[in-house]
Each structure stands twice: as C-alpha cells, then as structure tokens.
Design a protein around this motif. Structure first.
Motif, PDB file in Angstrom:
ATOM      1  N   PHE A  69       0.836  -1.205   0.000  1.00 38.52           N
ATOM      2  CA  PHE A  69       0.000   0.000   0.000  1.00 38.52           C
ATOM      3  C   PHE A  69       0.868   1.251   0.000  1.00 38.52           C
ATOM      4  O   PHE A  69       0.581   2.218  -0.695  1.00 38.52           O
ATOM      5  N   HIS A  70       1.955   1.220   0.766  1.00 38.29           N
ATOM      6  CA  HIS A  70       2.863   2.359   0.824  1.00 38.29           C
ATOM      7  C   HIS A  70       3.562   2.561  -0.521  1.00 38.29           C
ATOM      8  O   HIS A  70       3.754   3.703  -0.956  1.00 38.29           O
ATOM      9  N   GLN A  71       3.920   1.473  -1.188  1.00 38.36           N
ATOM     10  CA  GLN A  71       4.585   1.587  -2.484  1.00 38.36           C
ATOM     11  C   GLN A  71       3.644   2.139  -3.556  1.00 38.36           C
ATOM     12  O   GLN A  71       4.057   2.967  -4.370  1.00 38.36           O
ATOM     13  N   ASN A  72       2.409   1.695  -3.562  1.00 34.77           N
ATOM     14  CA  ASN A  72       1.483   2.076  -4.630  1.00 34.77           C
ATOM     15  C   ASN A  72       0.750   3.391  -4.369  1.00 34.77           C
ATOM     16  O   ASN A  72       0.359   4.067  -5.314  1.00 34.77           O
ATOM     17  N   HIS A  73       0.530   3.723  -3.108  1.00 37.89           N
ATOM     18  CA  HIS A  73      -0.226   4.930  -2.749  1.00 37.89           C
ATOM     19  C   HIS A  73       0.515   5.654  -1.625  1.00 37.89           C
ATOM     20  O   HIS A  73       0.085   5.644  -0.475  1.00 37.89           O
ATOM     21  N   LEU A  74       1.606   6.288  -1.975  1.00 37.67           N
ATOM     22  CA  LEU A  74       2.503   6.883  -0.988  1.00 37.67           C
ATOM     23  C   LEU A  74       1.825   7.971  -0.157  1.00 37.67           C
ATOM     24  O   LEU A  74       1.905   7.954   1.073  1.00 37.67           O
ATOM     25  N   GLN A  75       1.157   8.909  -0.805  1.00 36.97           N
ATOM     26  CA  GLN A  75       0.547  10.027  -0.077  1.00 36.97           C
ATOM     27  C   GLN A  75      -0.559   9.539   0.865  1.00 36.97           C
ATOM     28  O   GLN A  75      -0.621   9.948   2.025  1.00 36.97           O
ATOM     29  N   LEU A  76      -1.425   8.665   0.375  1.00 34.51           N
ATOM     30  CA  LEU A  76      -2.502   8.145   1.203  1.00 34.51           C
ATOM     31  C   LEU A  76      -1.958   7.320   2.371  1.00 34.51           C
ATOM     32  O   LEU A  76      -2.459   7.404   3.488  1.00 34.51           O
ATOM     33  N   SER A  77      -0.907   6.566   2.122  1.00 33.56           N
ATOM     34  CA  SER A  77      -0.288   5.779   3.187  1.00 33.56           C
ATOM     35  C   SER A  77       0.295   6.682   4.268  1.00 33.56           C
ATOM     36  O   SER A  77       0.129   6.417   5.468  1.00 33.56           O
ATOM     37  N   ASN A  78       0.967   7.751   3.857  1.00 33.54           N
ATOM     38  CA  ASN A  78       1.541   8.680   4.848  1.00 33.54           C
ATOM     39  C   ASN A  78       0.450   9.381   5.656  1.00 33.54           C
ATOM     40  O   ASN A  78       0.588   9.566   6.869  1.00 33.54           O
ATOM     41  N   GLU A  79      -0.644   9.759   4.994  1.00 31.66           N
ATOM     42  CA  GLU A  79      -1.751  10.390   5.713  1.00 31.66           C
ATOM     43  C   GLU A  79      -2.371   9.429   6.725  1.00 31.66           C
ATOM     44  O   GLU A  79      -2.702   9.822   7.847  1.00 31.66           O
ATOM     45  N   MET A  80      -2.523   8.183   6.340  1.00 27.82           N
ATOM     46  CA  MET A  80      -3.107   7.202   7.257  1.00 27.82           C
ATOM     47  C   MET A  80      -2.176   6.921   8.429  1.00 27.82           C
ATOM     48  O   MET A  80      -2.619   6.777   9.565  1.00 27.82           O
ATOM     49  N   LYS A  81      -0.880   6.847   8.166  1.00 31.01           N
ATOM     50  CA  LYS A  81       0.085   6.639   9.251  1.00 31.01           C
ATOM     51  C   LYS A  81       0.065   7.811  10.230  1.00 31.01           C
ATOM     52  O   LYS A  81       0.100   7.604  11.447  1.00 31.01           O
ATOM     53  N   ASP A  82       0.024   9.032   9.710  1.00 26.62           N
ATOM     54  CA  ASP A  82      -0.023  10.207  10.581  1.00 26.62           C
ATOM     55  C   ASP A  82      -1.297  10.240  11.413  1.00 26.62           C
ATOM     56  O   ASP A  82      -1.267  10.522  12.614  1.00 26.62           O
ATOM     57  N   SER A  83      -2.426   9.927  10.784  1.00 27.98           N
ATOM     58  CA  SER A  83      -3.709   9.914  11.508  1.00 27.98           C
ATOM     59  C   SER A  83      -3.720   8.828  12.569  1.00 27.98           C
ATOM     60  O   SER A  83      -4.197   9.028  13.694  1.00 27.98           O
ATOM     61  N   TRP A  84      -3.196   7.659  12.222  1.00 31.14           N
ATOM     62  CA  TRP A  84      -3.145   6.550  13.181  1.00 31.14           C
ATOM     63  C   TRP A  84      -2.231   6.918  14.344  1.00 31.14           C
ATOM     64  O   TRP A  84      -2.535   6.626  15.497  1.00 31.14           O
ATOM     65  N   ASN A  85      -1.117   7.563  14.048  1.00 29.03           N
ATOM     66  CA  ASN A  85      -0.171   7.962  15.084  1.00 29.03           C
ATOM     67  C   ASN A  85      -0.774   9.016  16.013  1.00 29.03           C
ATOM     68  O   ASN A  85      -0.515   9.002  17.222  1.00 29.03           O
ATOM     69  N   GLN A  86      -1.581   9.928  15.490  1.00 31.75           N
ATOM     70  CA  GLN A  86      -2.224  10.932  16.331  1.00 31.75           C
ATOM     71  C   GLN A  86      -3.242  10.308  17.271  1.00 31.75           C
ATOM     72  O   GLN A  86      -3.374  10.713  18.422  1.00 31.75           O
ATOM     73  N   ARG A  87      -3.972   9.324  16.782  1.00 34.65           N
ATOM     74  CA  ARG A  87      -5.034   8.714  17.592  1.00 34.65           C
ATOM     75  C   ARG A  87      -4.489   7.704  18.589  1.00 34.65           C
ATOM     76  O   ARG A  87      -4.864   7.684  19.746  1.00 34.65           O
ATOM     77  N   TRP A  88      -3.604   6.815  18.138  1.00 39.29           N
ATOM     78  CA  TRP A  88      -3.050   5.764  18.986  1.00 39.29           C
ATOM     79  C   TRP A  88      -1.534   5.851  18.983  1.00 39.29           C
ATOM     80  O   TRP A  88      -0.847   4.955  18.499  1.00 39.29           O
ATOM     81  N   SER A  89      -1.009   6.926  19.534  1.00 41.39           N
ATOM     82  CA  SER A  89       0.436   7.161  19.470  1.00 41.39           C
ATOM     83  C   SER A  89       1.238   6.147  20.275  1.00 41.39           C
ATOM     84  O   SER A  89       2.336   5.770  19.873  1.00 41.39           O
ATOM     85  N   ASP A  90       0.718   5.642  21.375  1.00 38.18           N
ATOM     86  CA  ASP A  90       1.481   4.684  22.168  1.00 38.18           C
ATOM     87  C   ASP A  90       1.421   3.265  21.602  1.00 38.18           C
ATOM     88  O   ASP A  90       2.255   2.429  21.932  1.00 38.18           O
ATOM     89  N   ASN A  91       0.500   2.953  20.692  1.00 43.58           N
ATOM     90  CA  ASN A  91       0.387   1.632  20.104  1.00 43.58           C
ATOM     91  C   ASN A  91       1.001   1.555  18.719  1.00 43.58           C
ATOM     92  O   ASN A  91       1.056   0.498  18.122  1.00 43.58           O
ATOM     93  N   PHE A  92       1.454   2.681  18.188  1.00 43.34           N
ATOM     94  CA  PHE A  92       1.957   2.722  16.816  1.00 43.34           C
ATOM     95  C   PHE A  92       3.446   2.429  16.809  1.00 43.34           C
ATOM     96  O   PHE A  92       4.208   3.007  17.559  1.00 43.34           O
ATOM     97  N   VAL A  93       3.850   1.546  15.912  1.00 38.81           N
ATOM     98  CA  VAL A  93       5.253   1.203  15.799  1.00 38.81           C
ATOM     99  C   VAL A  93       5.849   1.878  14.592  1.00 38.81           C
ATOM    100  O   VAL A  93       5.326   1.893  13.550  1.00 38.81           O
TER     101      VAL A  93
END
Length: 93
Positions: A69-93
C-alpha cells in the motif's frame, strides 16, 4: 432519511408545478411524496454503499499489506500513518 424526505418534496413539486400525475389514486400528493421518497432513499442507499465499500477497501489494503500500500499509494499511506499515530500514538510502531 433526509435525502428520502427531500426527494419526496421534489416529487410533490413535480406533481404540483408540472401537473404530472404519478398515479390515479385518491390522494395524488401523498402518493407523489411516497414515490419520491422511495426513489430518493433507494438511490442514496446505493451511492452511500459504494462510498462505504471504497473506504473499507482502503482500510483493508492498509491493514493487510501495508508495504505494498505504501509503495502504490505513498501520499494516502503517509496520511493514514499520521492519523493513526495521532489517535493511537502509544500503540503505533
């Protein structure tokens, strides 16, 4: 429900302004509202199911194969990672 009600009101407007008769029953305004509501509710249900399915597809792609997903949709993957990190920052690796 709101879209169905709006489409029902549109059906009433068509019945009154254009003089188009949806049916020959005793209560043409009520029937026009019901037909418009049914058509509006059905169409909105179909369109919103398409949107919901596309959202589920993106989430599944992110969860099942994050590297691809990161290889094929870089911008969307980065947005999802940032959103996930904001919501569950202590569970995100």
């Amino acid at each position: 429900i709101v879209i169905g009600g709006s489409a029902g009101c549109f059906g009433l407007m068509v019945e009154e302004v254009d003089g188009y008769s949806f049916t020959s029953f005793n209560k043409p305004m009520f029937t026009a509202f019901l037909i418009g509501s049914f058509i509006g509710f059905s169409l909105s249900n179909v369109f919103l199911n398409v949107v919901g399915s596309s959202v589920n597809t993106v989430l599944l792609c992110y969860a099942a194969a994050p590297f691809e997903f990161h290889q094929n949709h870089l911008q969307l993957s980065n947005e999802m990672k940032d959103s996930w990190n904001q919501r569950w920052s202590d569970n995100f690796v």
